[in-house]
Design a protein around this motif. Structure first.
Motif, PDB file in Angstrom:
ATOM      1  N   HIS A  13       0.823  -1.226   0.000  1.00 48.40           N
ATOM      2  CA  HIS A  13       0.000   0.000   0.000  1.00 48.40           C
ATOM      3  C   HIS A  13       0.854   1.273   0.000  1.00 48.40           C
ATOM      4  O   HIS A  13       0.456   2.290  -0.565  1.00 48.40           O
ATOM      5  N   LYS A  14       2.018   1.209   0.639  1.00 49.52           N
ATOM      6  CA  LYS A  14       2.877   2.413   0.687  1.00 49.52           C
ATOM      7  C   LYS A  14       3.109   2.956  -0.722  1.00 49.52           C
ATOM      8  O   LYS A  14       3.080   4.167  -0.952  1.00 49.52           O
ATOM      9  N   ILE A  15       3.359   2.035  -1.650  1.00 51.56           N
ATOM     10  CA  ILE A  15       3.779   2.473  -2.991  1.00 51.56           C
ATOM     11  C   ILE A  15       2.572   2.922  -3.829  1.00 51.56           C
ATOM     12  O   ILE A  15       2.668   3.914  -4.562  1.00 51.56           O
ATOM     13  N   ASN A  32       0.938 -12.725  -6.022  1.00 56.02           N
ATOM     14  CA  ASN A  32       0.147 -13.293  -4.920  1.00 56.02           C
ATOM     15  C   ASN A  32       1.072 -14.089  -3.994  1.00 56.02           C
ATOM     16  O   ASN A  32       1.420 -15.241  -4.276  1.00 56.02           O
ATOM     17  N   ILE A  33       1.445 -13.457  -2.893  1.00 54.10           N
ATOM     18  CA  ILE A  33       2.430 -14.083  -1.995  1.00 54.10           C
ATOM     19  C   ILE A  33       1.830 -15.280  -1.248  1.00 54.10           C
ATOM     20  O   ILE A  33       2.565 -16.114  -0.742  1.00 54.10           O
ATOM     21  N   SER A  34       0.514 -15.372  -1.208  1.00 54.66           N
ATOM     22  CA  SER A  34      -0.126 -16.532  -0.569  1.00 54.66           C
ATOM     23  C   SER A  34      -0.028 -17.766  -1.447  1.00 54.66           C
ATOM     24  O   SER A  34      -0.205 -18.884  -0.984  1.00 54.66           O
ATOM     25  N   ASN A  50      12.698 -11.970  -2.140  1.00 60.36           N
ATOM     26  CA  ASN A  50      11.362 -12.592  -2.329  1.00 60.36           C
ATOM     27  C   ASN A  50      10.259 -11.951  -1.490  1.00 60.36           C
ATOM     28  O   ASN A  50       9.434 -12.614  -0.885  1.00 60.36           O
ATOM     29  N   ARG A  51      10.260 -10.643  -1.499  1.00 54.76           N
ATOM     30  CA  ARG A  51       9.213  -9.885  -0.807  1.00 54.76           C
ATOM     31  C   ARG A  51       8.680  -8.805  -1.737  1.00 54.76           C
ATOM     32  O   ARG A  51       9.468  -8.195  -2.490  1.00 54.76           O
ATOM     33  N   ILE A  52       7.371  -8.552  -1.661  1.00 54.53           N
ATOM     34  CA  ILE A  52       6.826  -7.380  -2.349  1.00 54.53           C
ATOM     35  C   ILE A  52       6.942  -6.218  -1.391  1.00 54.53           C
ATOM     36  O   ILE A  52       7.051  -6.457  -0.170  1.00 54.53           O
ATOM     37  N   PHE A  70      13.878  -2.719  -5.123  1.00 55.63           N
ATOM     38  CA  PHE A  70      13.064  -3.431  -4.126  1.00 55.63           C
ATOM     39  C   PHE A  70      13.301  -2.757  -2.778  1.00 55.63           C
ATOM     40  O   PHE A  70      14.137  -1.872  -2.663  1.00 55.63           O
ATOM     41  N   GLU A  71      12.559  -3.152  -1.755  1.00 58.21           N
ATOM     42  CA  GLU A  71      12.504  -2.533  -0.412  1.00 58.21           C
ATOM     43  C   GLU A  71      11.671  -1.247  -0.492  1.00 58.21           C
ATOM     44  O   GLU A  71      12.063  -0.271  -1.170  1.00 58.21           O
ATOM     45  N   SER A  72      10.553  -1.255   0.226  1.00 56.83           N
ATOM     46  CA  SER A  72       9.597  -0.151   0.089  1.00 56.83           C
ATOM     47  C   SER A  72      10.194   1.206   0.466  1.00 56.83           C
ATOM     48  O   SER A  72       9.842   2.219  -0.138  1.00 56.83           O
ATOM     49  N   GLY A  73      11.124   1.248   1.439  1.00 57.01           N
ATOM     50  CA  GLY A  73      11.732   2.529   1.817  1.00 57.01           C
ATOM     51  C   GLY A  73      12.582   3.078   0.683  1.00 57.01           C
ATOM     52  O   GLY A  73      12.530   4.270   0.353  1.00 57.01           O
ATOM     53  N   ILE A 221       3.449 -21.587   2.944  1.00 57.84           N
ATOM     54  CA  ILE A 221       4.339 -20.883   2.005  1.00 57.84           C
ATOM     55  C   ILE A 221       5.047 -19.714   2.714  1.00 57.84           C
ATOM     56  O   ILE A 221       6.249 -19.510   2.577  1.00 57.84           O
ATOM     57  N   LEU A 222       4.282 -18.971   3.499  1.00 57.22           N
ATOM     58  CA  LEU A 222       4.824 -17.731   4.073  1.00 57.22           C
ATOM     59  C   LEU A 222       5.704 -17.980   5.295  1.00 57.22           C
ATOM     60  O   LEU A 222       6.665 -17.245   5.530  1.00 57.22           O
ATOM     61  N   PHE A 223       5.369 -19.000   6.081  1.00 52.85           N
ATOM     62  CA  PHE A 223       6.044 -19.129   7.372  1.00 52.85           C
ATOM     63  C   PHE A 223       6.988 -20.330   7.444  1.00 52.85           C
ATOM     64  O   PHE A 223       7.513 -20.637   8.517  1.00 52.85           O
TER      65      PHE A 223
HETATM   66  N1  GSH Z   1      11.402  -4.544   4.258  1.00 50.60           N
HETATM   67  C1  GSH Z   1      10.566  -4.981   3.173  1.00 50.60           C
HETATM   68  C2  GSH Z   1       9.522  -5.934   3.718  1.00 50.60           C
HETATM   69  C3  GSH Z   1       8.643  -6.446   2.613  1.00 50.60           C
HETATM   70  C4  GSH Z   1       7.724  -7.555   3.102  1.00 50.60           C
HETATM   71  O1  GSH Z   1       7.886  -8.095   4.205  1.00 50.60           O
HETATM   72  N2  GSH Z   1       6.765  -7.901   2.257  1.00 50.60           N
HETATM   73  C5  GSH Z   1       5.844  -8.974   2.601  1.00 50.60           C
HETATM   74  C6  GSH Z   1       4.412  -8.491   2.457  1.00 50.60           C
HETATM   75  S1  GSH Z   1       4.091  -7.096   3.515  1.00 50.60           S
HETATM   76  C7  GSH Z   1       6.064 -10.124   1.618  1.00 50.60           C
HETATM   77  O2  GSH Z   1       6.313  -9.908   0.460  1.00 50.60           O
HETATM   78  N3  GSH Z   1       6.011 -11.360   2.091  1.00 50.60           N
HETATM   79  C8  GSH Z   1       6.205 -12.491   1.246  1.00 50.60           C
HETATM   80  C9  GSH Z   1       6.900 -13.605   1.939  1.00 50.60           C
HETATM   81  O3  GSH Z   1       7.001 -13.590   3.185  1.00 50.60           O
HETATM   82  O4  GSH Z   1       7.333 -14.539   1.251  1.00 50.60           O
HETATM   83  C10 GSH Z   1       9.914  -3.774   2.509  1.00 50.60           C
HETATM   84  O5  GSH Z   1       9.586  -2.836   3.244  1.00 50.60           O
HETATM   85  O6  GSH Z   1       9.761  -3.754   1.286  1.00 50.60           O
END
Ligand code: GSH
Length: 232
Positions: A13-15, A32-34, A50-52, A70-73, A221-223
């Motif tokens: 949402h930040k972006i 879809n990360i799920s 591997n994070r959005i 990558f990285e929202s910041g 998948i996520l954890f």
């Molecule tokens: N520090 C990263 C964190 C990104 C992050 O944790 N994204 C989560 C969704 S909020 C994600 O992609 N998770 C997928 C996973 O855990 O595989 C950022 O701010 O971009």
């Protein structure tokens, strides 16, 4: 045109909040990360963690090849510098904005994320872990509330620091927090929620993810990730 690799989570949402505010043309590529789509080779090529979210700027300022971020910041900072919006050129306001942007990235986001995990998703309800992260979230809310006592937004005018923090306050009930305990934060929160760009960003999210609940398959998948998850 920005290609945004996105899913409907706080960091995503930040972006969309920035792109809507700045009226930058963008195209969303849902990840879809799920369902594990964050592990495709195409996505990992631009987002090795591997994070959005992640994005590709097809029209970088130097006129060269597309730039991926990558990285929202880092993405918010890149977009602010590209557009000249939501990050002041005044040295004092700029460093204030950036220190709160980094505060969100290193504090509010990760702590609230662990709060969501242990309070909501963890199969065992571990009192120590839940108390630890609910209290730490509470402390961080207090810090932000104090910062907002004498100003409308975090660094004065609306900025990338606000866009970074807001999506992590949206799930406040899930984090065991009551906004009535934080009046300055509550006023700030309501002001951002009412901005047309915020409404538009969150409306887009609902159109993209029509099934936002966490399934057992998604939890696996996520954890359950290790280094093997990203080994190619
Ligand atoms: N520090 C990263 C964190 C990104 C992050 O944790 N994204 C989560 C969704 S909020 C994600 O992609 N998770 C997928 C996973 O855990 O595989 C950022 O701010 O971009």
């Amino acid at each position: 045109m920005i290609d945004l690799y996105y899913w409907t989570t706080p960091n995503g949402h930040k972006i969309t909040m920035f792109l809507e505010e700045a009226e930058v043309p963008y195209h969303i590529f849902p990840v879809n990360i799920s369902k594990g789509e964050q592990f495709t080779p195409e996505f990992l090529a631009i987002a090795p963690n591997n994070r959005i979210p992640a994005m590709v700027d097809n029209e970088p300022a130097d006129g060269g090849e597309p730039i991926s971020v990558f990285e929202s910041g880092a993405m918010l900072l890149y977009l602010a510098e590209k557009t000249g919006k939501f990050l002041s050129h005044d040295v004092r306001t700029r460093v204030d904005t950036l220190q709160w942007l980094f505060w969100q990235m290193g504090g509010l986001g990760p702590m609230a994320g662990q709060n969501h995990h242990f309070s909501g998703y963890a199969p065992e309800k571990l009192p120590y872990a839940i108390t630890r992260y609910v209290n730490e979230t509470n402390r961080l809310y207090g810090v932000l509330n104090k910062k907002l006592a004498d100003r409308p937004f975090i660094a004065g005018d609306y900025s990338i620091a606000d866009m970074a923090c807001y999506p992590w306050i949206v799930p406040h009930a899930r984090q065991g927090q009551n906004l009535d305990d934080f009046p300055h934060l509550k006023r700030w929160f309501e002001a951002i929620a009412a901005r047309p760009a915020t409404v538009q960003a969150y409306t887009k999210a609902k159109e993209i993810n029509v099934q936002p609940t966490m399934s057992e398959e998604a939890k696996k998948i996520l954890f359950g990730q290790t280094a093997a998850s990203v080994r190619s």
